[in-house]
Scaffold this active site. Structure first.
Site, PDB file in Angstrom:
ATOM      1  N   GLU A 111     -11.008 -12.451   2.471  1.00 16.76           N
ATOM      2  CA  GLU A 111     -11.107 -11.119   1.882  1.00 16.76           C
ATOM      3  C   GLU A 111     -12.502 -10.836   1.308  1.00 16.76           C
ATOM      4  O   GLU A 111     -12.673  -9.927   0.491  1.00 16.76           O
ATOM      5  CB  GLU A 111     -10.035 -10.967   0.801  1.00 16.76           C
ATOM      6  CG  GLU A 111      -8.618 -11.090   1.331  1.00 16.76           C
ATOM      7  CD  GLU A 111      -7.576 -11.055   0.233  1.00 16.76           C
ATOM      8  OE1 GLU A 111      -7.283  -9.957  -0.272  1.00 16.76           O
ATOM      9  OE2 GLU A 111      -7.062 -12.121  -0.128  1.00 16.76           O
ATOM     10  N   SER A 115      -8.039   2.923  -3.112  1.00 17.80           N
ATOM     11  CA  SER A 115      -6.967   1.939  -3.242  1.00 17.80           C
ATOM     12  C   SER A 115      -5.838   2.521  -4.074  1.00 17.80           C
ATOM     13  O   SER A 115      -6.034   3.408  -4.912  1.00 17.80           O
ATOM     14  CB  SER A 115      -7.487   0.660  -3.889  1.00 17.80           C
ATOM     15  OG  SER A 115      -8.475   0.041  -3.086  1.00 17.80           O
ATOM     16  N   SER A 171      -4.486  -8.843   1.212  1.00 16.83           N
ATOM     17  CA  SER A 171      -5.007  -7.751   2.044  1.00 16.83           C
ATOM     18  C   SER A 171      -4.374  -7.738   3.430  1.00 16.83           C
ATOM     19  O   SER A 171      -4.963  -7.242   4.390  1.00 16.83           O
ATOM     20  CB  SER A 171      -6.539  -7.845   2.171  1.00 16.83           C
ATOM     21  OG  SER A 171      -7.152  -7.666   0.922  1.00 16.83           O
TER      22      SER A 171
END
Length: 385
Positions: free
Chosen positions: A29, A353, A217
């Site tokens: 990530e 997000s 993720s």
């Protein structure tokens, strides 16, 4: 004695707290961490804080990076890399290991190390192993440096999906059916390990989701519709983590809720719903970050459902002994029950997000959210608490 000719030294203004934003790291990530760092750097109020951006390369070298958030963005479907943001290919940053000093030092081969000054708090926007999993938090505890987010235990629990589910179950939170395959199981008897997964499908049906046990993720996750795709999915998950988790699919709606630490304790945001992405089999990495599948904020829930998921999100935060922030992910099943899927102790934190979006809808804009997290970290001491 006359003091008439003594020089008067003007009172110095108090030094602003210095925030080290640490990002990148050795996990898969890495790129999303850099994107998050760019958003945080852009949002930090420079009239209140001094900022020191520190990147960690994929190989684990700590480097100084330019304070240029615009370079930390997804471009042409490609995430940024710390090595490209570093101010030097040879220099390295060393954080203090002595609790009596918070001095950061920068060194290059053949040069005298340079003191960069003290830091007051670390904002670690690392995702995945070697950063979000308690390893960095342990180092900062040893150094006596305050930091944003959960401590060692909660970070480790939040990273390992197996133990996360065990903790939740012990506190009465409902989780979905799953099995775990540890590396020694796979090495000792691959057929028996595979049978555990096939038995899960026999009990709960296909599809199954095969995941790295300690990644985020949606990286390394495969939706498996039948037995023919199982071996390839296992290999993909093991490429990211030798321990894998296999979950039965839950029929229902995906609901998320943010938790933030206030002075009087944790509070939950309004929840959001993640609709099924149109061009993806599920809410995978590309759907989250590249194609930016929009969530619905606030989620179209009844007042009773909203109150329940907010309560459960805070319960999950408390069960894992979290601090600072958490995003809690649930399924609202067809029979109206909330089943917790996972928590993220350092969720995706770009402006698009879901965590910042949920707090924006709850009345806390992104810059204020960043400020609250820094202030919460400055209020806490390191060590046992």
């Amino acid at each position: 004695m006359s003091t008439e000719n003594l020089s008067q030294s003007p009172e110095q203004p108090p030094r602003k707290p210095r925030v080290a934003v640490v990002f990148g790291g050795r996990s898969s990530e890495h790129g999303i961490s850099a994107v998050t760092a760019g958003a945080v750097l852009k949002a930090i109020d420079r009239t209140r804080y001094d900022v020191l951006p520190i990147g960690i390369t994929r190989e684990g070298r700590w480097v100084l990076t330019a304070d240029e958030p615009e370079r930390m963005a997804i471009t042409d479907r490609r995430t940024p890399d710390v090595a490209e943001l570093s101010e030097s290919s040879d220099g390295a940053v060393v954080l203090p290991v002595d609790p009596a000093s918070r001095e950061v030092v920068y060194s290059e081969p053949g040069s005298v190390p340079k003191a960069l000054g003290e830091i007051d708090v670390v904002f670690p926007v690392l995702h995945g192993p070697y950063g979000e999993d308690g390893t960095l938090q342990g180092m900062l505890e040893l150094s006596g440096v305050p930091y944003v987010g959960s401590g060692v235990l909660a970070s480790a629990v939040g990273q390992d999906k197996e133990y996360m589910k065990r903790v939740f179950t012990s506190f009465g939170l409902k989780v979905g059916p799953y099995v775990v395959i540890r590396p020694r199981e796979w090495e000792r008897d691959e057929s028996a390990a595979r049978k555990k997964i096939i038995d899960l499908a026999g009990d709960h049906g296909w599809p199954l989701f095969v995941k790295p046990a300690r990644a985020g993720s949606s990286i390394g996750i495969t939706k498996v519709d039948d037995l023919s795709g199982l071996d390839e999915a296992i290999a993909e998950a093991q490429r990211h983590d030798p321990k894998i988790l296999v979950e039965a699919a839950l029929r229902g709606r995906e609901i998320e809720c943010g938790v933030l630490e206030f002075e009087d304790g944790p509070r939950a945001s309004v929840p959001a719903e993640i609709p099924p992405p149109q061009e993806h089999a599920y809410y995978d990495f590309d759907a989250k970050y590249i194609d930016s599948t929009p969530g619905i904020v606030p989620a179209p829930l009844t007042p009773e459902e909203t109150a329940e998921v907010r309560r459960l999100a805070v319960d999950a935060f408390e069960a894992a002994s979290c601090e600072g922030l958490v995003r809690a992910d649930f399924f609202l099943t067809e029979d109206g029950e909330f089943v917790i899927n996972e928590i993220n102790t350092m969720p995706g934190f770009t402006p698009i997000s879901m965590y910042p979006q949920m707090w924006q809808a709850s009345g806390i804009a992104y810059p204020e959210l960043v400020d609250r997290l820094i202030q919460a970290a400055l209020r806490r001491s390191t060590g046992l608490r």
